[in-house]
Scaffold this motif. Structure first.
Motif, PDB file in Angstrom:
ATOM      1  N   HIS A   1       0.984  -1.169  -0.122  1.00 49.90           N
ATOM      2  CA  HIS A   1       0.035  -0.021   0.194  1.00 49.90           C
ATOM      3  C   HIS A   1       0.911   1.246  -0.027  1.00 49.90           C
ATOM      4  CE1 HIS A   1      -2.667  -3.000   2.096  1.00 49.90           C
ATOM      5  NE2 HIS A   1      -2.842  -3.069   0.790  1.00 49.90           N
TER       6      HIS A   1
ATOM      7  N   MET B   1      -3.541   1.347  -3.351  1.00 52.09           N
ATOM      8  CA  MET B   1      -3.433  -0.235  -3.104  1.00 52.09           C
ATOM      9  C   MET B   1      -2.553  -0.814  -4.375  1.00 52.09           C
ATOM     10  SD  MET B   1      -6.904  -1.600  -2.301  1.00 52.09           S
ATOM     11  CE  MET B   1      -6.616  -3.420  -2.559  1.00 52.09           C
TER      12      MET B   1
ATOM     13  N   GLU C   1      -0.472  -4.137  -3.966  1.00 49.07           N
ATOM     14  CA  GLU C   1      -1.315  -5.489  -3.732  1.00 49.07           C
ATOM     15  C   GLU C   1      -2.153  -5.611  -4.952  1.00 49.07           C
ATOM     16  OE1 GLU C   1      -4.178  -4.927  -0.624  1.00 49.07           O
ATOM     17  OE2 GLU C   1      -4.092  -7.202  -0.449  1.00 49.07           O
ATOM     18  N   LEU C   2      -2.696  -4.696  -5.677  1.00 52.82           N
ATOM     19  CA  LEU C   2      -3.353  -4.978  -6.768  1.00 52.82           C
ATOM     20  C   LEU C   2      -2.376  -5.621  -7.908  1.00 52.82           C
ATOM     21  CD1 LEU C   2      -5.890  -1.990  -7.961  1.00 52.82           C
ATOM     22  CD2 LEU C   2      -6.292  -4.553  -7.523  1.00 52.82           C
TER      23      LEU C   2
ATOM     24  N   LEU D   1      -2.086  -9.130  -7.072  1.00 58.32           N
ATOM     25  CA  LEU D   1      -3.096 -10.084  -7.127  1.00 58.32           C
ATOM     26  C   LEU D   1      -3.186 -10.396  -8.888  1.00 58.32           C
ATOM     27  CD1 LEU D   1      -5.884  -8.233  -4.813  1.00 58.32           C
ATOM     28  CD2 LEU D   1      -4.909 -10.802  -4.570  1.00 58.32           C
TER      29      LEU D   1
ATOM     30  N   GLN E   1      -2.436 -14.115  -9.302  1.00 58.56           N
ATOM     31  CA  GLN E   1      -3.824 -14.770  -9.087  1.00 58.56           C
ATOM     32  C   GLN E   1      -5.047 -14.787 -10.176  1.00 58.56           C
ATOM     33  OE1 GLN E   1      -5.169 -15.230  -5.014  1.00 58.56           O
ATOM     34  NE2 GLN E   1      -3.566 -13.976  -4.131  1.00 58.56           N
TER      35      GLN E   1
ATOM     36  N   LEU F   1     -11.325 -10.382  -6.956  1.00 58.49           N
ATOM     37  CA  LEU F   1      -9.968 -10.345  -6.316  1.00 58.49           C
ATOM     38  C   LEU F   1      -9.739  -9.345  -5.182  1.00 58.49           C
ATOM     39  CD1 LEU F   1      -7.515 -10.933  -9.340  1.00 58.49           C
ATOM     40  CD2 LEU F   1      -7.862 -12.532  -7.619  1.00 58.49           C
ATOM     41  N   ILE F   2     -10.375  -8.113  -5.529  1.00 59.37           N
ATOM     42  CA  ILE F   2     -10.431  -7.367  -4.545  1.00 59.37           C
ATOM     43  C   ILE F   2     -11.328  -7.461  -3.282  1.00 59.37           C
ATOM     44  CG2 ILE F   2     -10.902  -4.523  -4.365  1.00 59.37           C
ATOM     45  CD1 ILE F   2      -9.835  -4.182  -7.236  1.00 59.37           C
TER      46      ILE F   2
ATOM     47  N   GLN G   1     -10.095 -11.102  -1.832  1.00 57.54           N
ATOM     48  CA  GLN G   1      -8.767 -11.562  -1.650  1.00 57.54           C
ATOM     49  C   GLN G   1      -7.803 -10.292  -1.045  1.00 57.54           C
ATOM     50  OE1 GLN G   1      -7.055 -14.903  -3.572  1.00 57.54           O
ATOM     51  NE2 GLN G   1      -8.862 -15.053  -4.912  1.00 57.54           N
ATOM     52  N   SER G   2      -8.141  -9.136  -1.591  1.00 54.57           N
ATOM     53  CA  SER G   2      -7.269  -8.068  -0.868  1.00 54.57           C
ATOM     54  C   SER G   2      -7.672  -7.709   0.613  1.00 54.57           C
ATOM     55  CB  SER G   2      -7.589  -6.711  -1.749  1.00 54.57           C
ATOM     56  OG  SER G   2      -8.674  -6.324  -1.473  1.00 54.57           O
TER      57      SER G   2
END
Lengths: 294, 294
Positions: free
Chosen positions: A141, A159, A162-163, A166, A170, B166-167, B170-171
């Motif tokens: 973050h 974010m 983190e984005l 992901l 994923q 995802l957000i 899982q975030s």
């Protein structure tokens, strides 16, 4: 060297400990015993175990250890606030050591919080007392912090990291995006496109997968474009923070280099400082504060 | 009713089967035996098992069953192309049944692909032969498809649904965003903000978490704002597709309603059609094509 205090950077995932002599570390330990895996009643035992052999000196800790789900809650100090960390004591001197946890910083409107980064900002000011400008702390973050007259004036969190994790790790793009590697030209082009037309960057994400299927897109190229798109969105969102300002980046070297590259392409020179230097200097400033108040 | 063919919607996660009499389903089965969990040599046995009791009639299948990692690869037909599905045979009439798989559709520049949605577009044209306009197929990877003169002219895919999952799931926002619920006013405001200033929407994601921590943000409000932000980005990215056009939405009812709400707020009336109706009509059109060519 006499060990006169212990510095602790206690995050969600990791715990880093230094036996300190004034501002100088004499020994460092890194452990995967972050706050995320501990119940409140386990912190004292973990600290005792991992500082085994070190003397009964004060401990200054910052990071998620002070979150509501951490050891004890170290409340947020509302910004604007002095950049020197505020401390709360852990009751009862666990393990025979006074333990102090650094308070996070909050902002009411727009709502925002930080916990750990305030210590790095304090470290920057300790190492560069004249600093006045913007601190960018890229990571899971990312934070943009405006510092002036030894105060944290206001700040903004995004974010971005983190984005990226992901999407690259994923989403359906996980087979398309390389785990490492860089392409500066594609990165800069993606930053520029995403800043100019953020919605087009959003529309371009699926295209990476389609290019991989139809045209064997190089996974390193895909990584550079994804990374550039997300950092471009961030720079667009944070434009009031860096435009015409002096920026110092405090982050992991590879990530800091990406942000410096993106900022330089906008004509903004960016200095860099290591996270460890900033964290240790900030904890040392907090320790001096603790000594002065004792 | 005489069962004269079998319709199969065979996606990554699920397999849906219908025993068909002309255009009318006489029995339906839904199974979690999607292509994602099968090796190429397992499809024939799964189909035989799950159609047990049904006669040895032709099978028309669409979806990820035709992907490179599926049963057999049904190549992409490059757009622009006729909206009537193209079919490839599975060699050897497995289980004594002729099996045909619907080809996906690709686009070279910008690169894009679809697999499954082309069948729904064919179904829409079968049910509304005069249709000329834009088809929006919201889902994990939303598609916007321009249809004119019975052709798929071009199309655009966006990762909106996958990113939302995802957000929200899982975030760090997973504790902030409700699993269901809706707030139309907040949703429409977020759509409008994200369309007008997409980068500001990006900057607002972390703020949801901060408002939850500092101001007890209602999780349903957080969900509406996150959903509105992502759909707003999508509408901004897809603006050339819907501005001044007739739009028909084919998707799950709740998701279709969100897209209709967002489009209506932009002054674009949107019709809705059920995924099952469109899929079955498209597979029936493909079956008639198969019969005509046999």
């Amino acid at each position: 060297m006499t060990i006169d205090w212990i510095a602790a950077d206690w995050g969600t995932t990791n715990l880093r400990l230094w036996a300190m002599s004034g501002r100088t570390p004499s020994e460092a330990r890194a452990l995967d015993r972050g706050m995320g895996g501990l119940r409140p009643d386990q912190f004292a035992a973990v600290l005792a175990e991992e500082t085994d052999g070190w003397p009964a000196v004060p401990v200054i800790a910052s990071g998620m250890v002070g979150a509501r789900q951490g050891w004890i809650e170290a409340p947020y100090v509302p910004a604007p606030c002095p950049a020197v960390p505020q401390l709360v004591p852990v009751p009862g001197d666990p393990g025979g050591r006074p333990v102090r946890i650094v308070c996070g910083v909050s902002q009411t409107s727009p709502a925002d919080v930080m916990r750990g980064e305030e210590t790095q900002v304090a470290g920057l000011l300790s190492l560069s007392p004249e600093f006045d400008g913007i601190v960018c702390l890229p990571g899971t973050h990312t934070k943009w912090v405006r510092v002036s007259a030894d105060e944290i004036c206001n700040f903004k969190s995004l974010m971005t990291g983190e984005l990226f994790g992901l999407i690259a790790g994923q989403s359906m793009l996980r087979h398309t995006v390389a785990a490492e590697g860089h392409d500066p030209d594609l990165f800069r082009a993606a930053v520029s496109d995403a800043m100019a037309r953020p919605e087009r960057g959003f529309g371009g994400l699926f295209q990476l997968r389609a290019e991989a299927l139809l045209a064997d897109l190089d996974p390193v190229a895909a990584r550079a474009r994804l990374s550039g798109t997300l950092i471009g969105w961030e720079l667009a969102a944070a434009k009031p923070w860096w435009l015409g300002c002096e920026v110092t980046i405090i982050g992991a070297p590879a990530l800091s280099a990406l942000y410096a590259e993106a900022l330089t392409a906008q004509g903004v020179p960016a200095a860099q400082m290591s996270v460890e230097d900033a964290t240790l200097a900030g904890l040392a400033a907090a320790h001096r504060q603790f000594v002065a108040e004792s």
